[in-house]
Design a protein around this motif. Structure first.
Motif, PDB file in Angstrom:
ATOM      1  N   MET A  69       0.843  -1.189   0.000  1.00  0.00           N
ATOM      2  CA  MET A  69       0.000   0.000   0.000  1.00  0.00           C
ATOM      3  C   MET A  69       0.881   1.243   0.000  1.00  0.00           C
ATOM      4  O   MET A  69       1.728   1.406   0.856  1.00  0.00           O
ATOM      5  N   THR A  70       0.704   2.066  -1.016  1.00  0.00           N
ATOM      6  CA  THR A  70       1.608   3.197  -1.207  1.00  0.00           C
ATOM      7  C   THR A  70       1.002   4.538  -0.830  1.00  0.00           C
ATOM      8  O   THR A  70       1.723   5.497  -0.634  1.00  0.00           O
ATOM      9  N   GLU A  71      -0.313   4.622  -0.742  1.00  0.00           N
ATOM     10  CA  GLU A  71      -0.959   5.871  -0.381  1.00  0.00           C
ATOM     11  C   GLU A  71      -1.975   5.614   0.714  1.00  0.00           C
ATOM     12  O   GLU A  71      -2.332   4.470   1.006  1.00  0.00           O
ATOM     13  N   THR A  72      -2.450   6.699   1.313  1.00  0.00           N
ATOM     14  CA  THR A  72      -3.410   6.582   2.413  1.00  0.00           C
ATOM     15  C   THR A  72      -4.727   7.242   2.053  1.00  0.00           C
ATOM     16  O   THR A  72      -4.752   8.347   1.509  1.00  0.00           O
ATOM     17  N   LEU A  73      -5.822   6.563   2.353  1.00  0.00           N
ATOM     18  CA  LEU A  73      -7.159   7.105   2.185  1.00  0.00           C
ATOM     19  C   LEU A  73      -7.675   7.464   3.571  1.00  0.00           C
ATOM     20  O   LEU A  73      -7.895   6.593   4.413  1.00  0.00           O
ATOM     21  N   ARG A  74      -7.830   8.767   3.832  1.00  0.00           N
ATOM     22  CA  ARG A  74      -8.196   9.247   5.162  1.00  0.00           C
ATOM     23  C   ARG A  74      -9.706   9.459   5.234  1.00  0.00           C
ATOM     24  O   ARG A  74     -10.260  10.233   4.468  1.00  0.00           O
ATOM     25  N   ILE A  75     -10.338   8.751   6.163  1.00  0.00           N
ATOM     26  CA  ILE A  75     -11.795   8.678   6.213  1.00  0.00           C
ATOM     27  C   ILE A  75     -12.355   9.620   7.279  1.00  0.00           C
ATOM     28  O   ILE A  75     -11.861   9.680   8.405  1.00  0.00           O
ATOM     29  N   GLY A  76     -13.414  10.325   6.916  1.00  0.00           N
ATOM     30  CA  GLY A  76     -14.208  11.091   7.862  1.00  0.00           C
ATOM     31  C   GLY A  76     -15.627  10.580   7.808  1.00  0.00           C
ATOM     32  O   GLY A  76     -16.207  10.498   6.717  1.00  0.00           O
ATOM     33  N   MET A  77     -16.195  10.222   8.932  1.00  0.00           N
ATOM     34  CA  MET A  77     -17.537   9.651   8.947  1.00  0.00           C
ATOM     35  C   MET A  77     -18.496  10.545   9.723  1.00  0.00           C
ATOM     36  O   MET A  77     -18.136  11.079  10.772  1.00  0.00           O
ATOM     37  N   VAL A  78     -19.720  10.691   9.220  1.00  0.00           N
ATOM     38  CA  VAL A  78     -20.755  11.484   9.869  1.00  0.00           C
ATOM     39  C   VAL A  78     -21.818  10.525  10.386  1.00  0.00           C
ATOM     40  O   VAL A  78     -22.487   9.846   9.607  1.00  0.00           O
ATOM     41  N   GLY A  79     -21.983  10.469  11.706  1.00  0.00           N
ATOM     42  CA  GLY A  79     -22.960   9.563  12.316  1.00  0.00           C
ATOM     43  C   GLY A  79     -22.276   8.380  12.977  1.00  0.00           C
ATOM     44  O   GLY A  79     -21.278   7.866  12.470  1.00  0.00           O
ATOM     45  N   TYR A  80     -22.824   7.953  14.136  1.00  0.00           N
ATOM     46  CA  TYR A  80     -22.114   6.918  14.890  1.00  0.00           C
ATOM     47  C   TYR A  80     -23.064   5.914  15.546  1.00  0.00           C
ATOM     48  O   TYR A  80     -22.666   5.169  16.448  1.00  0.00           O
ATOM     49  N   ALA A  81     -24.337   5.870  15.086  1.00  0.00           N
ATOM     50  CA  ALA A  81     -25.287   4.926  15.674  1.00  0.00           C
ATOM     51  C   ALA A  81     -25.186   3.578  14.970  1.00  0.00           C
ATOM     52  O   ALA A  81     -24.082   3.080  14.737  1.00  0.00           O
ATOM     53  N   PHE A  82     -26.306   2.958  14.638  1.00  0.00           N
ATOM     54  CA  PHE A  82     -26.325   1.619  14.065  1.00  0.00           C
ATOM     55  C   PHE A  82     -25.405   1.502  12.849  1.00  0.00           C
ATOM     56  O   PHE A  82     -24.463   0.699  12.823  1.00  0.00           O
ATOM     57  N   THR A 114     -11.651  -3.324   9.744  1.00  0.00           N
ATOM     58  CA  THR A 114     -11.413  -4.724   9.425  1.00  0.00           C
ATOM     59  C   THR A 114     -10.881  -4.945   8.011  1.00  0.00           C
ATOM     60  O   THR A 114     -10.027  -5.817   7.791  1.00  0.00           O
ATOM     61  N   ALA A 115     -11.379  -4.205   7.045  1.00  0.00           N
ATOM     62  CA  ALA A 115     -11.071  -4.459   5.642  1.00  0.00           C
ATOM     63  C   ALA A 115      -9.576  -4.579   5.349  1.00  0.00           C
ATOM     64  O   ALA A 115      -9.135  -5.550   4.719  1.00  0.00           O
ATOM     65  N   PRO A 116      -8.741  -3.635   5.779  1.00  0.00           N
ATOM     66  CA  PRO A 116      -7.311  -3.741   5.437  1.00  0.00           C
ATOM     67  C   PRO A 116      -6.578  -4.849   6.184  1.00  0.00           C
ATOM     68  O   PRO A 116      -5.431  -5.155   5.851  1.00  0.00           O
ATOM     69  N   ARG A 117      -7.219  -5.456   7.174  1.00  0.00           N
ATOM     70  CA  ARG A 117      -6.578  -6.525   7.927  1.00  0.00           C
ATOM     71  C   ARG A 117      -6.828  -7.906   7.319  1.00  0.00           C
ATOM     72  O   ARG A 117      -6.144  -8.867   7.665  1.00  0.00           O
ATOM     73  N   PHE A 118      -7.811  -8.000   6.410  1.00  0.00           N
ATOM     74  CA  PHE A 118      -8.111  -9.279   5.789  1.00  0.00           C
ATOM     75  C   PHE A 118      -7.976  -9.250   4.268  1.00  0.00           C
ATOM     76  O   PHE A 118      -7.950 -10.307   3.634  1.00  0.00           O
ATOM     77  N   PHE A 119      -7.913  -8.062   3.669  1.00  0.00           N
ATOM     78  CA  PHE A 119      -7.809  -7.933   2.227  1.00  0.00           C
ATOM     79  C   PHE A 119      -6.601  -7.061   1.884  1.00  0.00           C
ATOM     80  O   PHE A 119      -6.273  -6.122   2.613  1.00  0.00           O
ATOM     81  N   ASP A 120      -5.951  -7.366   0.780  1.00  0.00           N
ATOM     82  CA  ASP A 120      -4.855  -6.541   0.278  1.00  0.00           C
ATOM     83  C   ASP A 120      -5.456  -5.396  -0.521  1.00  0.00           C
ATOM     84  O   ASP A 120      -5.999  -5.594  -1.611  1.00  0.00           O
ATOM     85  N   LEU A 121      -5.364  -4.202   0.015  1.00  0.00           N
ATOM     86  CA  LEU A 121      -5.965  -3.036  -0.606  1.00  0.00           C
ATOM     87  C   LEU A 121      -4.892  -2.166  -1.254  1.00  0.00           C
ATOM     88  O   LEU A 121      -3.740  -2.126  -0.800  1.00  0.00           O
ATOM     89  N   PRO A 122      -5.251  -1.427  -2.306  1.00  0.00           N
ATOM     90  CA  PRO A 122      -4.274  -0.569  -2.985  1.00  0.00           C
ATOM     91  C   PRO A 122      -3.937   0.694  -2.206  1.00  0.00           C
ATOM     92  O   PRO A 122      -2.965   1.380  -2.524  1.00  0.00           O
TER      93      PRO A 122
END
Length: 388
Positions: free
Chosen positions: A1-14, A25-33
């Motif tokens: 993985m050569t670059e970083t995708l920085r996530i901002g999320m709105v909302g924290y309920a269900f 979880t995703a980057p721990r089980f899948f090889d992501l670009p």
């Protein structure tokens, strides 16, 4: 993985919890670009958003979603709030050059969905990509059904049967939540769970709904304003104030698809004993497939070539060659609800890494919104046949 995708999320309920789990979880089980960084979580209540960020693993918090969108260290905005807020957040984020993941249904109206789709098309030209979160597409067994249909194994699709059955509102004293307020949710069972089966039916069959005849019903017209909230519902008081329910409790409609296929759809939160029975069956000229999310690791397949003494056979969709499953557990060790969101993140990050349009696009979600609108229009006009 050569670059970083920085996530901002709105909302924290269900949905915020489900999406947080997926991003972690995703980057721990899948090889992501791209590497994934859970940069910021936004919510209006300072104490609650801080607690959620600590619990789910976000690096920082904001109490104003606009501040989150404005931040230079945010590349993607993940929208997990009620539908009345989707359009404004998504459009502002796309205009700011951010990628967007927006929960379903895309909006509370066709007009809002059209505005969001137009903004997504404009942003795409500048490298910002948008996707709507119909996570059931990422269930391995349903993805396998799509693969079978695309291969021609079913032949010409003739029938589509789709149900989404839940029972969490059957208690007449369950409290009045935002999901029962049309100004926030847009509709009731129709948009909340019916949108999922509309999307799945169109996606797997490969054709869109072109017309509907519908019935909507609200069984309980008012509910307690407060109470003990448990899961999506809970238990309200019987002596306190009540407020009006302004959405449907159940939706039933027949449909015609492009070509010759016909469909029957049902969505309700009043089906006692059914907890999350998201069901889909397609009958073709050569074979049939059937799926029920309450048995989510299985797909049922009937092939007419097997002869008159055959029946549906059960495919345990946990083999390494089945969609997504090769990155998880040994054969037969099933997956759960949360894995669909992880697979959604995987597909989105892969698309962004490749500079390709992720699916379902906002345009795909707009088509679902048009079906929802046609259902409401038909139900309001004595179930008259209504074009989409």
């Amino acid at each position: 993985m050569t670059e970083t995708l920085r996530i901002g999320m709105v909302g924290y309920a269900f949905m915020g919890a489900a999406h947080s789990h997926a991003w972690r979880t995703a980057p721990r089980f899948f090889d992501l670009p791209l590497a994934v960084e859970m940069t910021a979580l936004a919510g209006r209540d300072p104490e609650r958003v801080a607690a959620a960020a600590g619990k789910f693993g976000w690096d920082s918090v904001e109490t104003d979603w606009r501040r989150l969108v404005e931040r230079d260290d945010i590349d993607l905005v993940d929208i997990c709030v009620p539908g009345n807020l989707h359009a404004e957040i998504a459009i502002v984020a796309l205009e700011a050059g951010k990628h967007v993941l927006c929960e379903k249904p895309l909006a509370n109206s066709v007009e809002e969905a059209e505005q969001m789709t137009a903004a997504a098309e404009t942003a795409k030209a500048h490298g910002a990509l948008a996707m709507c979160g119909f996570s059931y597409r990422r269930t391995p067994a349903l993805s396998l059904a799509k693969r079978l249909v695309d291969s021609g194994a079913l032949g010409e699709i003739r029938h589509v049967r789709a149900q989404y059955l839940q029972d969490w509102l059957t208690d007449e004293n369950a409290p009045l939540t935002w999901r029962l307020d049309k100004s926030k949710s847009g509709s009731g069972s129709l948009g909340d769970i019916g949108a999922h089966i509309i999307d799945a039916a169109q996606w797997i069959s490969g054709s869109n709904v072109t017309g509907v005849s519908a019935i909507l019903e609200t069984f309980v017209k008012e509910r307690p304003v407060g109470g003990d909230f448990v899961g999506l519902g809970g238990h309200g008081g019987t002596d306190g104030p009540k407020g009006p329910v302004t959405v449907d409790d159940a939706a039933v409609f027949t449909a015609r698809f492009e070509g010759n296929a016909i469909g029957v759809f049902e969505a309700t939160r009043f089906a006692l004993g059914r907890k999350n029975a998201m069901r889909l069956e397609l009958n073709g000229s050569k074979a049939s497939v059937a799926f029920d999310f309450e048995d989510m690791n299985s797909l049922w397949f009937y092939d007419s070539a097997d002869g008159p003494n055959s029946g549906f056979r059960k495919i345990q969709a946990t083999e390494p060659e089945h969609p997504y499953t090769g990155n998880w557990w040994p054969v037969g060790h099933g997956l759960g609800y949360e894995h669909g969101f992880t697979h959604q993140v995987v597909d989105l990050v892969n698309a962004i890494g490749a500079g390709e349009q992720p699916t379902p696009s906002f345009a795909d979600a707009l088509q679902v919104q048009k079906v929802l609108a046609a259902v409401e229009a038909s139900a309001a006009d004595e179930s008259r046949w209504t074009a989409v």
